[in-house]
Design an enzyme around this catalytic site. Sequence first.
Site, PDB file in Angstrom:
ATOM      1  N   ARG A 189      -9.310  -4.435  33.561  1.00  0.00           N
ATOM      2  CA  ARG A 189      -7.961  -4.326  33.011  1.00  0.00           C
ATOM      3  C   ARG A 189      -7.028  -3.436  33.830  1.00  0.00           C
ATOM      4  NH1 ARG A 189      -8.747  -3.901  26.473  1.00  0.00           N
ATOM      5  NH2 ARG A 189      -8.770  -6.135  26.109  1.00  0.00           N
ATOM      6  N   GLU A 277      -4.508   4.507  12.602  1.00  0.00           N
ATOM      7  CA  GLU A 277      -4.214   4.790  14.012  1.00  0.00           C
ATOM      8  C   GLU A 277      -3.628   6.196  14.192  1.00  0.00           C
ATOM      9  OE1 GLU A 277      -2.521   1.415  16.045  1.00  0.00           O
ATOM     10  OE2 GLU A 277      -1.867   2.659  17.724  1.00  0.00           O
TER      11      GLU A 277
HETATM   12  C1  LIG Z   1      -0.058  -7.038  18.147  1.00  0.00           C
HETATM   13  C2  LIG Z   1      -1.252  -6.231  17.679  1.00  0.00           C
HETATM   14  C3  LIG Z   1      -2.498  -6.845  17.538  1.00  0.00           C
HETATM   15  C4  LIG Z   1      -3.603  -6.105  17.111  1.00  0.00           C
HETATM   16  N1  LIG Z   1      -4.803  -6.740  16.931  1.00  0.00           N
HETATM   17  C5  LIG Z   1      -5.850  -6.030  16.456  1.00  0.00           C
HETATM   18  C6  LIG Z   1      -7.108  -6.664  16.202  1.00  0.00           C
HETATM   19  O1  LIG Z   1      -7.261  -7.866  16.416  1.00  0.00           O
HETATM   20  N2  LIG Z   1      -8.124  -5.911  15.707  1.00  0.00           N
HETATM   21  C7  LIG Z   1      -7.993  -4.579  15.464  1.00  0.00           C
HETATM   22  O2  LIG Z   1      -8.939  -3.936  15.011  1.00  0.00           O
HETATM   23  N3  LIG Z   1      -6.816  -3.955  15.699  1.00  0.00           N
HETATM   24  C8  LIG Z   1      -5.745  -4.634  16.175  1.00  0.00           C
HETATM   25  N4  LIG Z   1      -4.559  -3.992  16.409  1.00  0.00           N
HETATM   26  C9  LIG Z   1      -4.431  -2.550  16.076  1.00  0.00           C
HETATM   27  C10 LIG Z   1      -4.296  -2.380  14.569  1.00  0.00           C
HETATM   28  O3  LIG Z   1      -3.527  -3.434  14.052  1.00  0.00           O
HETATM   29  C11 LIG Z   1      -3.622  -1.049  14.206  1.00  0.00           C
HETATM   30  O4  LIG Z   1      -4.277   0.011  14.849  1.00  0.00           O
HETATM   31  C12 LIG Z   1      -3.681  -0.837  12.696  1.00  0.00           C
HETATM   32  O5  LIG Z   1      -3.019  -1.892  12.029  1.00  0.00           O
HETATM   33  C13 LIG Z   1      -3.049   0.490  12.318  1.00  0.00           C
HETATM   34  O6  LIG Z   1      -3.031   0.562  10.916  1.00  0.00           O
HETATM   35  P1  LIG Z   1      -2.383   1.802  10.201  1.00  0.00           P
HETATM   36  O7  LIG Z   1      -2.470   1.528   8.738  1.00  0.00           O
HETATM   37  O8  LIG Z   1      -2.933   3.056  10.734  1.00  0.00           O
HETATM   38  O9  LIG Z   1      -0.852   1.784  10.666  1.00  0.00           O
HETATM   39  P2  LIG Z   1       0.267   0.664  10.500  1.00  0.00           P
HETATM   40  O10 LIG Z   1      -0.309  -0.639  10.105  1.00  0.00           O
HETATM   41  O11 LIG Z   1       1.103   0.741  11.738  1.00  0.00           O
HETATM   42  O12 LIG Z   1       1.087   1.181   9.250  1.00  0.00           O
HETATM   43  C14 LIG Z   1       1.837   2.353   9.324  1.00  0.00           C
HETATM   44  C15 LIG Z   1       2.899   2.283   8.251  1.00  0.00           C
HETATM   45  O13 LIG Z   1       3.553   3.554   8.163  1.00  0.00           O
HETATM   46  C16 LIG Z   1       4.947   3.326   8.021  1.00  0.00           C
HETATM   47  N5  LIG Z   1       5.648   4.515   8.516  1.00  0.00           N
HETATM   48  C17 LIG Z   1       5.757   4.953   9.801  1.00  0.00           C
HETATM   49  N6  LIG Z   1       6.473   6.095   9.849  1.00  0.00           N
HETATM   50  C18 LIG Z   1       6.808   6.387   8.556  1.00  0.00           C
HETATM   51  C19 LIG Z   1       7.546   7.445   7.958  1.00  0.00           C
HETATM   52  N7  LIG Z   1       8.078   8.439   8.669  1.00  0.00           N
HETATM   53  N8  LIG Z   1       7.720   7.420   6.605  1.00  0.00           N
HETATM   54  C20 LIG Z   1       7.200   6.409   5.858  1.00  0.00           C
HETATM   55  N9  LIG Z   1       6.468   5.395   6.375  1.00  0.00           N
HETATM   56  C21 LIG Z   1       6.288   5.388   7.712  1.00  0.00           C
HETATM   57  C22 LIG Z   1       5.220   2.078   8.849  1.00  0.00           C
HETATM   58  O14 LIG Z   1       6.410   1.477   8.414  1.00  0.00           O
HETATM   59  C23 LIG Z   1       3.983   1.245   8.549  1.00  0.00           C
HETATM   60  O15 LIG Z   1       4.165   0.471   7.401  1.00  0.00           O
HETATM   61  C24 LIG Z   1      -3.447  -4.720  16.831  1.00  0.00           C
HETATM   62  C25 LIG Z   1      -2.196  -4.098  16.972  1.00  0.00           C
HETATM   63  C26 LIG Z   1      -1.106  -4.851  17.391  1.00  0.00           C
HETATM   64  C27 LIG Z   1       0.233  -4.147  17.526  1.00  0.00           C
END
Ligand SMILES: Cc1cc2nc3c(=O)[nH]c(=O)nc-3n(C[C@H](O)[C@H](O)[C@H](O)COP(=O)(O)OP(=O)(O)OC[C@H]3O[C@@H](n4cnc5c(N)ncnc54)[C@H](O)[C@@H]3O)c2cc1C
Length: 461
Positions: A189, A277
Amino acid sequence: MDQWGARWARENGHIKQVTAPGHSRARCCYVDFLNTGPSVAGTLRRQLSRWNNIQRLSNVTVTDIVTHDGVAVGAVAINIVNSEIVTFDAGAVILAAGGLTKLFRRNSASANMAGEAYALALWAGADLVDMEFVQFLPIAHLAPRLVGMDPIMWDPFRYKLGGRLLNGRFEEFMHSYGGTDNGNYSTVRDQASYAVLKEVEAGRGSPHGGVYLDFRHVPEEQLRSAFGPVIDRLVANGIDLTQTPVEVGPTAHYHMGGVRVSVKMETRLEGLYAAGEAVGGANGANRLSGNAITEALVFGETAGRNAADHAMKVCRRWESRYAQQFVETAQAACSLRNPGGLPPIALQSELQDVMWECAGPFRTGDALEKALARIQQMKRELFSLSLSGQQHFDLDLQDWFELKAMLTTAEAVVAAALERRESRGAHRRLDFPETDSALSRNQTVEMKNERLLLEWTPVVS
Ligand SMILES: Cc1cc2nc3c(=O)[nH]c(=O)nc-3n(C[C@H](O)[C@H](O)[C@H](O)COP(=O)(O)OP(=O)(O)OC[C@H]3O[C@@H](n4cnc5c(N)ncnc54)[C@H](O)[C@@H]3O)c2cc1C
């Protein structure tokens, strides 16, 4: 998730597992080609809606975690519908605001992954770990416009079908950088990202600053069977792979670093937990595909259980003075009207360029120093920006708070990248291309008197 109705693909009565790139065995579950993400999100949302005692709030952006006597006791937020400042009294707080890839000009993120969780944690007194490790993918989608599809989907199809990478002159180029492509993918990569960026730098890029990914030599039936329903989605986006190549290039995709937590998912600040994340450490210096959602689900449950236990034991009363200082800052921001001042989005956009150019896939000490200086200057410019003062859905206000957090988080990434004078995992220093075994250590970042302090710590195994 299965019991809640996630409908994973099944085989012989079991949840089907496939080998995802980089894994040593089949352990990746999915729903189908297109619906794994929506299914996971939908299942969680449905489950939440079954509980009447869980109150959900939309359009509220958290701007600070409120602490009292070294304990997290709530939060301050802005209701973006009417710019009202809101305070929350909480027995425990879980930071689950996702990653930081929006810091970079090129990213695969949704619009709201601006790294706010990391800044909120630092300001509240928690510390971060591994902030230098941002994952960049070499061939994310650049053009034509692609709506409602995963911009990082090309890699597996390229391997499976022998997609050819071509520069802007439609020539293969990977061999010039020591790799091979087409049919024999020895190019790892980082090498692929390097080759693409070098071709662009030499003026041999595609129109949108990347290279072409070409499947035109693959027979249509073979494309159809490998891409499945994806092919029709591409056609709906005006992309016919039998006729045209697509443009691809490196992009910021995921952040391995983040908030440092204990096995209970608690930060070093009592009552403040983190999940998803936003958390750093579980993926080391690079992440294998498929591990992020798994991590969010497994450790998210742990965070939830421990935060609930903590909240049940709390017997203190909220006092509005705890949030006073944060409310005053928010009020000052709401009334920023500086004639001739730039809107916050202008600085956000510049920050994304600075991060992409200086702290992107390939870094040098000089470029990182330059980025650090500009970020620190931008922090001083925050209060000279100007907001529109619109009464409803004031996006300037939202952008301003996001920018404030982005600058703190960007500074943490750059400072940590500068200190790690080696290349390891996703952190690539052109001036220190080798891995240094003496740096097999984590780096933590904390904030004291508004300054970032970095420290090396032993890796806990
Ligand atoms: C295009 C793409 C494809 C992916 N594919 C995969 C995959 O196939 N397999 C895998 O394991 N992972 C994958 N990932 C990674 C994975 O999707 C993310 O790491 C995961 O969804 C993160 O989840 P989370 O709940 O931590 O954060 P998120 O899903 O990002 O949710 C965070 C939330 O917090 C909210 N937020 C942010 N700041 C604030 C604030 N100040 N106040 C209130 N709310 C706030 C946001 O609006 C959001 O709703 C992918 C990521 C992307 C971008």
